[in-house]
Write an enzyme that holds these catalytic residues in place. Structure first.
Site, PDB file in Angstrom:
ATOM      1  N   LYS A 264     -14.915  19.571 -28.481  1.00 43.69           N
ATOM      2  CA  LYS A 264     -14.310  18.645 -27.521  1.00 43.69           C
ATOM      3  C   LYS A 264     -15.365  18.164 -26.532  1.00 43.69           C
ATOM      4  CE  LYS A 264     -12.042  18.921 -23.404  1.00 43.69           C
ATOM      5  NZ  LYS A 264     -12.294  17.562 -22.978  1.00 43.69           N
TER       6      LYS A 264
ATOM      7  N   GLU B 138     -22.040  28.351 -19.995  1.00 40.26           N
ATOM      8  CA  GLU B 138     -23.178  27.733 -19.283  1.00 40.26           C
ATOM      9  C   GLU B 138     -22.581  26.961 -18.119  1.00 40.26           C
ATOM     10  OE1 GLU B 138     -26.212  28.396 -20.064  1.00 40.26           O
ATOM     11  OE2 GLU B 138     -25.762  29.376 -21.960  1.00 40.26           O
TER      12      GLU B 138
ATOM     13  N   CYS C 121     -27.654  19.941 -14.617  1.00 43.10           N
ATOM     14  CA  CYS C 121     -27.427  21.298 -14.083  1.00 43.10           C
ATOM     15  C   CYS C 121     -28.738  21.941 -13.648  1.00 43.10           C
ATOM     16  CB  CYS C 121     -26.741  22.148 -15.136  1.00 43.10           C
ATOM     17  SG  CYS C 121     -27.619  22.113 -16.699  1.00 43.10           S
TER      18      CYS C 121
ATOM     19  N   GLU D 227     -22.543  23.764  -5.198  1.00 43.39           N
ATOM     20  CA  GLU D 227     -23.111  22.755  -6.098  1.00 43.39           C
ATOM     21  C   GLU D 227     -22.555  21.370  -5.756  1.00 43.39           C
ATOM     22  OE1 GLU D 227     -21.836  22.585 -10.263  1.00 43.39           O
ATOM     23  OE2 GLU D 227     -23.944  22.402 -10.842  1.00 43.39           O
TER      24      GLU D 227
END
Ligand code: NAD
Length: 478
Positions: free
Chosen positions: A171, A246, A280, A381
């Site tokens: 997906k 991750e 990231c 973040e």
């Protein structure tokens, strides 16, 4: 573009016929639709993957090698179309999308070779017995990827899963499904074996959740946000699924007084703002030795102001559009938060509308100083074109600031002092440490984060081991 699912070798709409609007980040307009699939489509994809499982597992390594290379060749042959679709769908500059398409093909090529080279261990017990490890495919596995590097990360998961002999239900992010659609079409074009790879589009809480909850999908490889990762772990943990997560990052980029400053500056502008800061691995916290603080600060501010924010399709655009309206609003809200926390905005800080892209979601490259290391802006973040600057007085302080976050994905450091470089590398609580470079990738190395940045590693044999189940076979010799 009307995105379709790719299930059992065929392109098809969601079984319920519903679609989600797909927006072009550079204009803010709807330019297509994505299947709003649900559990029924996941079940269909699973059944196709299950039916293909034994024949793919038993396909000789040479054949798997041939098929993965065929996918790589087809992406290479159609690179410009893939890149245009990726840039339009994600908002990234076209030149960057072209580079990512090269890497996406390389992912398939790299793991094609891994299929040929993968081997396992044997352990001899004096003259009593010999053990060998069988590394068998898990069966049907799930791959879920985010919107920042769409095909690059999608292929990074699918390729090792297939190389290890699994069949896949995959997906992509609902925000960036265009290149996954093209990958499905490519599979049809080259006659890729039906059911071996299945792509189901749609919303995370529907399609992703159905994959994670599915009893027959035995492993999930996920890349995305830490909160989603936590939720997936809570669902899949009690089912004893194999998980590779991750997740997010808040990466430090540390410049010591003895660094090659020119080199550090040249790379740090990319470390900070490449792909609108939506990587990231971007260094969102720039730590600078106090003796070089003003010098580095002034240069970074100058360079940030010079970066051209504009239409992603133009060659001279350095910074494109933010992927979605909610994410654009989130990044802007963090700039406001930084001000409330006492930060001074030295460059950028505002939304803008480049010519021809009125209605698009663009944010100026933003540099902020004057914030404590443990405030929200410096620990959460943001995942946009926003960096903060912090001075430090010595190695010990640099390390303490760098490690003062729940995340542990990647750290970068700049120094010409060899022993300091090794000391820092050993003590930084991060899965990846780059010394005098950034984003220099050898696909054989373990890739992933520590702390809340994830569990498990991708890349090379790590990925091949994740996607296989080891079985110890012990044979007595007498
Ligand atoms: P996200 O977590 O919102 O979504 C990632 C994927 O998970 C999407 O496909 C989404 O549809 C799906 N999803 C959402 N809810 C789900 C659920 N309940 N069950 C299963 N799947 C679900 O992340 P995002 O916003 O797409 O991506 C940005 C994040 O990804 C950032 O935090 C970034 O740091 C992280 N990221 C990490 C890495 C890495 O290698 N560590 C690489 C790229 C991006």
């Amino acid at each position: 573009m009307q995105v379709l699912n790719y299930i059992n070798g065929k392109m098809q709409a969601a079984l319920n016929g519903n679609t989600i609007d797909n927006y072009e980040p550079a204009t803010g307009h709807v330019y297509g639709g994505v299947p709003d699939s649900d559990e029924a489509d996941v079940n269909l994809a699973f059944e196709a993957a299950k039916a293909a499982k034994i024949s793919w597992a038993n396909t000789p390594a040479e054949e798997k090698f041939k098929w993965l290379n065929a996918l790589a060749d087809a992406i290479d042959a159609d690179r410009e179309n893939f890149a245009i679709a990726e840039s339009r769908d994600q908002g990234k500059p076209l030149w960057l999308a072209r580079n990512e398409m090269i890497r996406s093909a390389q992912n398939f090529r790299f793991f094609a070779t891994a299929a040929m080279q993968f081997a396992s261990e044997s352990h001899a017990m004096e003259n009593k017995a010999i053990n060998y490890t069988l590394r068998q495919p898990i069966g049907v596995v799930g791959c879920i990827s985010p919107w920042n590097l769409p095909l690059y990360l999608f292929s990074w998961k699918i390729a090792p899963a297939l190389a290890a002999g699994n069949t896949v239900v995959a997906k992509p992010s609902e925000f960036t499904s265009a290149t996954a659609h093209l990958l499905g079409e490519t599979c049809v074009k080259i006659g890729f074996p039906a059911g071996v790879l299945n792509i189901v589009n749609g919303l995370g809480p529907k399609v992703g959740q159905a994959m994670v909850e599915h009893k027959g999908i035995k492993a999930i490889s996920f890349t995305g946000g830490t909160a989603t990762g936590k939720h997936i772990a809570a669902t899949a943990g009690p089912m004893f699924k194999k998980l590779s997560l991750e997740l997010g990052g808040k990466n430090p980029n540390i410049i010591f007084e003895d660094a090659d400053i020119e080199k550090a500056l040249k790379t740090s502008i990319n470390t900070s703002f490449l792909n609108q800061g939506e990587i990231c691995l971007c260094g969102s916290r720039l730590l600078i030795h106090e003796s070089k603080y003003e010098l580095v600060r002034d240069r970074i501010v100058d360079e940030a102001k010079k970066l051209k924010v504009g239409n992603p399709q133009l060659d001279d655009t350095r910074v494109g559009a933010i992927v979605s309206k909610p994410h654009y609003e989130k990044v802007l809200s963090y700039i406001e938060l930084a001000k409330q926390e006492g930060g001074a905005v030295l460059a950028g800080g505002r939304a803008l509308q480049p010519e021809g892209c009125e209605g698009g979601w663009f944010i100026e490259p933003t540099v902020i100083e004057g914030l404590p290391f443990d405030c929200r802006t410096n620990t959460e973040e943001i995942f946009g074109p926003v960096i903060t600057l912090m001075p430090f007085k010595d190695e010990e302080e640099a390390l303490a600031i760098a490690n003062a976050t729940e995340y542990g994905l990647a750290a970068t450091l700049w120094t010409e002092n060899l022993t300091r470089a090794h000391r820092m590398a050993a003590n930084l609580e991060f899965g990846i440490v780059w010394i005098n470079c950034w984003l220099l990738r050898d696909l054989r190395t373990p890739f992933g984060g520590a702390k809340s940045s994830g569990v498990g590693r991708e890349g090379g044999w790590e990925a091949m081991r994740f996607f296989t189940e080891p079985k110890n076979v012990c044979i007595a010799l007498s």
